[in-house]
Design a protein around this motif. Structure first.
Motif, PDB file in Angstrom:
ATOM      1  N   ASP A   1      58.408  -4.852  17.231  1.00  0.00           N
ATOM      2  CA  ASP A   1      58.410  -6.113  17.958  1.00  0.00           C
ATOM      3  C   ASP A   1      58.920  -7.299  17.154  1.00  0.00           C
TER       4      ASP A   1
ATOM      5  N   ASN B   1      54.582  -8.962  19.653  1.00  0.00           N
ATOM      6  CA  ASN B   1      53.917  -8.261  20.755  1.00  0.00           C
ATOM      7  C   ASN B   1      54.671  -8.381  22.082  1.00  0.00           C
ATOM      8  N   SER B   2      55.979  -8.166  22.028  1.00  0.00           N
ATOM      9  CA  SER B   2      56.787  -8.242  23.233  1.00  0.00           C
ATOM     10  C   SER B   2      56.495  -7.041  24.139  1.00  0.00           C
ATOM     11  N   TYR B   3      56.458  -7.316  25.455  1.00  0.00           N
ATOM     12  CA  TYR B   3      56.184  -6.280  26.451  1.00  0.00           C
ATOM     13  C   TYR B   3      56.827  -6.725  27.741  1.00  0.00           C
ATOM     14  N   HIS B   4      56.628  -5.986  28.851  1.00  0.00           N
ATOM     15  CA  HIS B   4      57.341  -6.310  30.072  1.00  0.00           C
ATOM     16  C   HIS B   4      56.851  -7.627  30.692  1.00  0.00           C
ATOM     17  N   ASP B   5      55.666  -8.094  30.302  1.00  0.00           N
ATOM     18  CA  ASP B   5      55.150  -9.358  30.817  1.00  0.00           C
ATOM     19  C   ASP B   5      55.499 -10.546  29.923  1.00  0.00           C
TER      20      ASP B   5
END
Length: 281
Positions: free
Chosen positions: A267, A273-277
């Motif tokens: 990340d 902490n990148s994610y789809h949200d």
């Protein structure tokens, strides 16, 4: 377990740059590329930071005129290699130029020995500001499970000499030895572990499991070393500056000189902490 085959692409050639123009850009005149002849004429000082003159016009690549006393082309970010297969390795460097409006002609030379006497092949590349003057060449036609030595040349200036290694053709014939690293935060300390790995001579490659860089600003996460730029990196120019800072660390630079890297994203190469949200920031 054999690694999946990677689709090969040829080294990028910029349109509008013919062979004669490329040779002028290297400052080689009539020297012949792709042979061991004429290499002494383009070795320059051999210093890691280079010392030569460069053309500041916007037509031919840097190096077409070596007599105007302008600051030299340099290789301040060292050299690196990675993603080895049994027959190919990716080679990388970045050229520091006095005039960012220029195109820069660069040549990669590959040898079998560290004395650079047994020539293997050359690859040509032209870089410019659109790719931050980086050079990335997927060089094929190499022999399996073998060390190779390489350098980049531009405007009569030579980079440091790096060493790389191809993968075995059959990975079932012997065990592979990897140096395993991850989570490289300049804000938390120093990269002496890289330096210790660089002293070893029994590795096949370095596997970096991610977080090759961290995106934080000064004092946000670790306070031992200052970052460049000092703020959290967000723009493309910020990421280029942060990568440049990492590439100039002495221990990391030495490890890149010694072994190819196999690098995995995590990340912090982009955002915490990148994610789809979204991400933490």
């Amino acid at each position: 377990m054999s690694a999946p085959k990677r689709k090969r692409t040829r080294a990028i050639r910029r349109s509008g740059v013919n062979r004669r123009l490329f040779l002028k850009g290297l400052g080689l005149g009539g020297a012949t590329l792709g042979s061991g002849l004429g290499l002494s004429a383009c070795s320059g000082s051999g210093n890691s930071d280079g010392s030569s003159t460069a053309n500041t016009g916007t037509g031919a690549p840097v190096g077409a005129n070596q007599s105007n006393g302008v600051q030299p082309v340099r290789f301040l970010h060292g050299v690196a290699s990675g993603d080895p297969t049994a027959s190919a390795v990716i080679f990388w460097t970045r050229v520091t130029v006095p005039n960012t409006e220029q195109r820069v002609a660069v040549r990669l030379d590959v040898f079998e020995d560290d004395a650079l006497q047994t020539f293997v092949k050359s690859e040509e590349f032209v870089t410019d500001a659109s790719r931050d003057f980086t050079v990335k060449i997927d060089c094929g036609g190499l022999q399996a499970d073998r060390f190779y030595f390489y350098r980049f040349l531009s405007n009569g200036v030579s980079s440091e000499v790096g060493r790389t290694k191809t993968a075995p053709a059959d990975t079932s014939t012997r065990a592979l030895n990897f140096g395993l690293v991850s989570c490289s935060s300049l804000g938390h300390g120093y990269f002496n572990a890289y330096g210790q790995l660089a002293k070893r001579d029994d590795l096949d490659a370095i596997v970096h499991l991610g977080d090759y860089i961290y995106e934080y600003g000064n004092g946000e996460y670790g306070g031992i070393g200052p970052y460049q730029p000092s703020h959290e990196i967000l723009a493309l120019s910020d990421y280029r500056t942060r990568h440049a800072q990492y590439k100039q660390d002495a221990d990391l630079r030495q490890l890149h000189l010694r072994y190819p890297f196999i690098t995995i994203w995590d990340d912090h190469e982009s955002a915490d902490n990148s994610y789809h949200d979204g991400a933490a920031n």
